[in-house]
Design a protein around this motif. Structure first.
Motif, PDB file in Angstrom:
ATOM      1  N   LEU A 324       0.811  -1.219   0.000  1.00  0.00           N
ATOM      2  CA  LEU A 324       0.000   0.000   0.000  1.00  0.00           C
ATOM      3  C   LEU A 324       0.849   1.276   0.000  1.00  0.00           C
ATOM      4  CD1 LEU A 324      -2.750  -1.021   2.598  1.00  0.00           C
ATOM      5  CD2 LEU A 324      -2.906  -1.064   0.102  1.00  0.00           C
ATOM      6  N   VAL A 325       2.171   1.120   0.063  1.00  0.00           N
ATOM      7  CA  VAL A 325       3.041   2.285   0.172  1.00  0.00           C
ATOM      8  C   VAL A 325       2.876   3.223  -1.019  1.00  0.00           C
ATOM      9  CG1 VAL A 325       5.449   3.049   0.119  1.00  0.00           C
ATOM     10  CG2 VAL A 325       4.737   1.237   1.694  1.00  0.00           C
ATOM     11  N   VAL A 327       0.413   3.807  -3.215  1.00  0.00           N
ATOM     12  CA  VAL A 327      -0.809   4.609  -3.265  1.00  0.00           C
ATOM     13  C   VAL A 327      -0.822   5.627  -2.131  1.00  0.00           C
ATOM     14  CG1 VAL A 327      -2.232   2.963  -1.939  1.00  0.00           C
ATOM     15  CG2 VAL A 327      -3.314   4.545  -3.540  1.00  0.00           C
ATOM     16  N   CYS A 328      -0.259   5.288  -0.979  1.00  0.00           N
ATOM     17  CA  CYS A 328      -0.176   6.251   0.118  1.00  0.00           C
ATOM     18  C   CYS A 328       0.761   7.407  -0.243  1.00  0.00           C
ATOM     19  CB  CYS A 328       0.293   5.565   1.397  1.00  0.00           C
ATOM     20  SG  CYS A 328      -0.919   4.441   2.129  1.00  0.00           S
ATOM     21  N   ARG A 329       1.832   7.104  -0.973  1.00  0.00           N
ATOM     22  CA  ARG A 329       2.730   8.173  -1.453  1.00  0.00           C
ATOM     23  C   ARG A 329       1.966   9.158  -2.341  1.00  0.00           C
ATOM     24  NH1 ARG A 329       8.468   7.325  -1.378  1.00  0.00           N
ATOM     25  NH2 ARG A 329       9.064   5.191  -0.816  1.00  0.00           N
ATOM     26  N   ARG A 330       1.163   8.597  -3.236  1.00  0.00           N
ATOM     27  CA  ARG A 330       0.405   9.471  -4.140  1.00  0.00           C
ATOM     28  C   ARG A 330      -0.584  10.328  -3.349  1.00  0.00           C
ATOM     29  NH1 ARG A 330       0.042   4.686  -7.231  1.00  0.00           N
ATOM     30  NH2 ARG A 330      -2.210   4.495  -6.856  1.00  0.00           N
ATOM     31  N   LEU A 331      -1.199   9.751  -2.338  1.00  0.00           N
ATOM     32  CA  LEU A 331      -2.173  10.495  -1.536  1.00  0.00           C
ATOM     33  C   LEU A 331      -1.500  11.545  -0.654  1.00  0.00           C
ATOM     34  CD1 LEU A 331      -4.598   7.574  -0.658  1.00  0.00           C
ATOM     35  CD2 LEU A 331      -5.111   9.568  -2.086  1.00  0.00           C
ATOM     36  N   TRP A 345       0.752   9.779   8.260  1.00  0.00           N
ATOM     37  CA  TRP A 345       0.724   8.791   9.358  1.00  0.00           C
ATOM     38  C   TRP A 345       0.787   7.373   8.813  1.00  0.00           C
ATOM     39  CZ3 TRP A 345      -2.428   4.809  11.132  1.00  0.00           C
ATOM     40  CH2 TRP A 345      -2.166   4.361  12.437  1.00  0.00           C
ATOM     41  N   ALA A 346       0.048   7.095   7.760  1.00  0.00           N
ATOM     42  CA  ALA A 346       0.042   5.750   7.183  1.00  0.00           C
ATOM     43  C   ALA A 346       1.450   5.363   6.722  1.00  0.00           C
ATOM     44  CB  ALA A 346      -0.941   5.681   6.022  1.00  0.00           C
ATOM     45  N   LEU A 347       2.141   6.278   6.057  1.00  0.00           N
ATOM     46  CA  LEU A 347       3.491   5.980   5.571  1.00  0.00           C
ATOM     47  C   LEU A 347       4.460   5.763   6.730  1.00  0.00           C
ATOM     48  CD1 LEU A 347       3.553   8.506   2.610  1.00  0.00           C
ATOM     49  CD2 LEU A 347       3.804   6.011   2.410  1.00  0.00           C
ATOM     50  N   SER A 348       4.249   6.481   7.819  1.00  0.00           N
ATOM     51  CA  SER A 348       5.132   6.294   8.981  1.00  0.00           C
ATOM     52  C   SER A 348       4.990   4.898   9.568  1.00  0.00           C
ATOM     53  CB  SER A 348       4.832   7.342  10.056  1.00  0.00           C
ATOM     54  OG  SER A 348       3.619   7.037  10.755  1.00  0.00           O
ATOM     55  N   ARG A 349       3.867   4.277   9.317  1.00  0.00           N
ATOM     56  CA  ARG A 349       3.625   2.927   9.829  1.00  0.00           C
ATOM     57  C   ARG A 349       4.055   1.842   8.844  1.00  0.00           C
ATOM     58  NH1 ARG A 349       1.421   1.632  14.734  1.00  0.00           N
ATOM     59  NH2 ARG A 349      -0.132   0.297  13.729  1.00  0.00           N
ATOM     60  N   LEU A 350       4.127   2.189   7.565  1.00  0.00           N
ATOM     61  CA  LEU A 350       4.399   1.188   6.538  1.00  0.00           C
ATOM     62  C   LEU A 350       5.865   1.154   6.102  1.00  0.00           C
ATOM     63  CD1 LEU A 350       1.242   1.734   4.273  1.00  0.00           C
ATOM     64  CD2 LEU A 350       1.643  -0.160   5.867  1.00  0.00           C
ATOM     65  N   LEU A 351       6.588   2.239   6.339  1.00  0.00           N
ATOM     66  CA  LEU A 351       7.976   2.322   5.914  1.00  0.00           C
ATOM     67  C   LEU A 351       8.924   2.136   7.101  1.00  0.00           C
ATOM     68  CD1 LEU A 351       7.725   5.427   3.560  1.00  0.00           C
ATOM     69  CD2 LEU A 351       8.117   3.058   2.833  1.00  0.00           C
ATOM     70  N   ASP A 352      10.141   1.704   6.809  1.00  0.00           N
ATOM     71  CA  ASP A 352      11.140   1.653   7.879  1.00  0.00           C
ATOM     72  C   ASP A 352      11.497   3.078   8.286  1.00  0.00           C
ATOM     73  OD1 ASP A 352      13.898   2.473   6.533  1.00  0.00           O
ATOM     74  OD2 ASP A 352      12.826   1.192   5.102  1.00  0.00           O
ATOM     75  N   ALA A 353      12.006   3.227   9.480  1.00  0.00           N
ATOM     76  CA  ALA A 353      12.221   4.557  10.061  1.00  0.00           C
ATOM     77  C   ALA A 353      13.136   5.423   9.204  1.00  0.00           C
ATOM     78  CB  ALA A 353      12.792   4.420  11.471  1.00  0.00           C
TER      79      ALA A 353
END
Length: 384
Positions: A324-325, A327-331, A345-353
């Motif tokens: 989902l990364v 589509v979240c980037r696009r949003l 917030w979603a990207l902070s949860r889906l990507l490594d720090a």
């Protein structure tokens, strides 16, 4: 005016109401006086005084009109309460374990119940008015009517510890509608409380929205947060939301009285297949025309595309799905600040720090909205 002093006519009118309600697809009908209960008015005033209505300003603005049916319509003498079972065929809690799917509240999987019920109520009300000579008014949820206390007073059920109506025949799955009338009709006896020592609905709440049995703090309720709340979802509730993107059925679904609804009655409302287990990835792709098209005739359409995508992004962040990364980037570039903030917030949860921090610094520096910048900055602090 129809008077109870004419028992023969009153009995015929009651029989007429029972028949018409069944023909219109309602599962139960009962009658109460239009005087109202002072205790109900007092509880509502306390609810508002404590601020538990959140940003639902219309509740505070209509406290006086909600005190009793007569406050809304002085000519009212009786209230005819009608209920329709919308119990699901499946357990709505099962989807909560499938984080790639979006959980939509059972009531919103059908055509908008306001439209379904109001038309049927009007049909019954017009026939009743013609037969009785009394005046009538029809209400479904949108008017300042305390439907659940009225339904309890009429004997359709009782307000459980989760504050929703519970029926011994239908559990917690009832749509309600009311017909106010100037006719004086024989009232039904109120239902007793049958919750006993059970507190299943209180214990299952993901956000601890019940300060005490029979009390709700809407500000903590996922249904309020995903439907009524217009701003960013408070951070303290985001993880607890899981994949719930519109409403929350937990306190309803866990009620032990539901077993009677599932065993004895067949719901007359068919859920849309595409709203039972929609994929988060598909929902995130919706632009405004796509959102309006998908949810035409649905109550979900009322919250608008941006608020809806906000909710789905929270679910995406809780999904653990790296797919989902993108589509979240696009949003994160969406025109809506509400959507961009949720995407952060979603990207902070889906990507490594490390990857997220690099992205967040660049995004925070160039976003023109202070709240969105704050989302990136707060997420960087949490990722550190």
């Amino acid at each position: 005016m129809v008077l109870t002093e004419d028992p023969g006519k009153a009995a015929k009118l009651r029989g007429f109401l029972d028949r018409e309600a069944r023909l219109a697809g309602f599962d139960a009908v009962a009658i109460t006086r239009a005087n109202g209960d002072p205790q109900v008015a007092a509880r509502l005033a306390e609810f508002v005084a404590r601020g538990r209505h959140g940003t639902m300003d219309w509740i505070a603005e209509t406290v006086q009109r909600r005190q009793s049916p007569k406050s809304l319509w002085p000519e009212a003498e009786s209230v005819i309460m009608l209920a329709m079972n919308y119990g699901p065929h499946d357990n709505p809690l099962d989807i909560l374990e499938r984080r790639n799917l979006a959980a939509i509240s059972v009531y919103a999987r059908h055509r908008d119940y306001h439209d379904v019920i109001k038309g049927r109520l009007k049909t019954i009300a017009h026939k009743f008015a013609a037969r009785s000579g009394a005046d009538v008014k029809v209400f479904v949820d949108t008017a300042p009517v305390m439907e659940k206390p009225l339904a309890a007073a009429a004997g359709l059920g009782w307000q459980g510890k989760h504050t929703n109506l519970v029926s011994r025949e239908f559990g917690s799955w009832l749509f309600l509608g009311s017909i106010f009338t100037s006719a004086v009709l024989e009232p039904d006896a109120p239902e007793s409380d049958h919750c006993g020592s059970c507190r299943a609905c209180l214990d299952i709440c993901p956000t601890d929205a019940f300060p005490a049995p029979y009390q709700l703090d809407a500000r903590r309720c996922i249904s309020y947060l995903t439907i009524e709340h217009k701003g960013a979802i408070p951070r303290e509730f985001r993880v607890a939301m899981g994949n719930r993107i519109y409403g929350c059925d937990d306190c309803l679904a866990v009620c032990p009285w539901n077993k009677f609804a599932s065993e004895a009655y067949e719901t007359k409302l068919k859920a849309r297949n595409d709203l039972i287990e929609p994929r988060i990835s598909m929902l995130l792709e919706l632009d405004d025309p796509g959102f309006r098209g998908l949810f035409s005739g649905s109550p979900i359409k009322r919250i608008g595309r941006d608020r809806f995508i906000r909710n789905v992004l929270i679910a995406a962040g809780n999904s653990g799905d790296p797919g989902l990364v993108e589509v979240c980037r696009r949003l994160a570039d969406d025109p809506s600040p509400l959507v961009r903030g949720a995407a952060a917030w979603a990207l902070s949860r889906l990507l490594d720090a490390r990857t997220f921090t690099g992205m967040a610094r660049e995004r925070a520096a160039r976003d023109s909205d202070p709240e969105v910048r704050g989302e990136w900055e707060q997420a960087m602090q949490e990722a550190a």
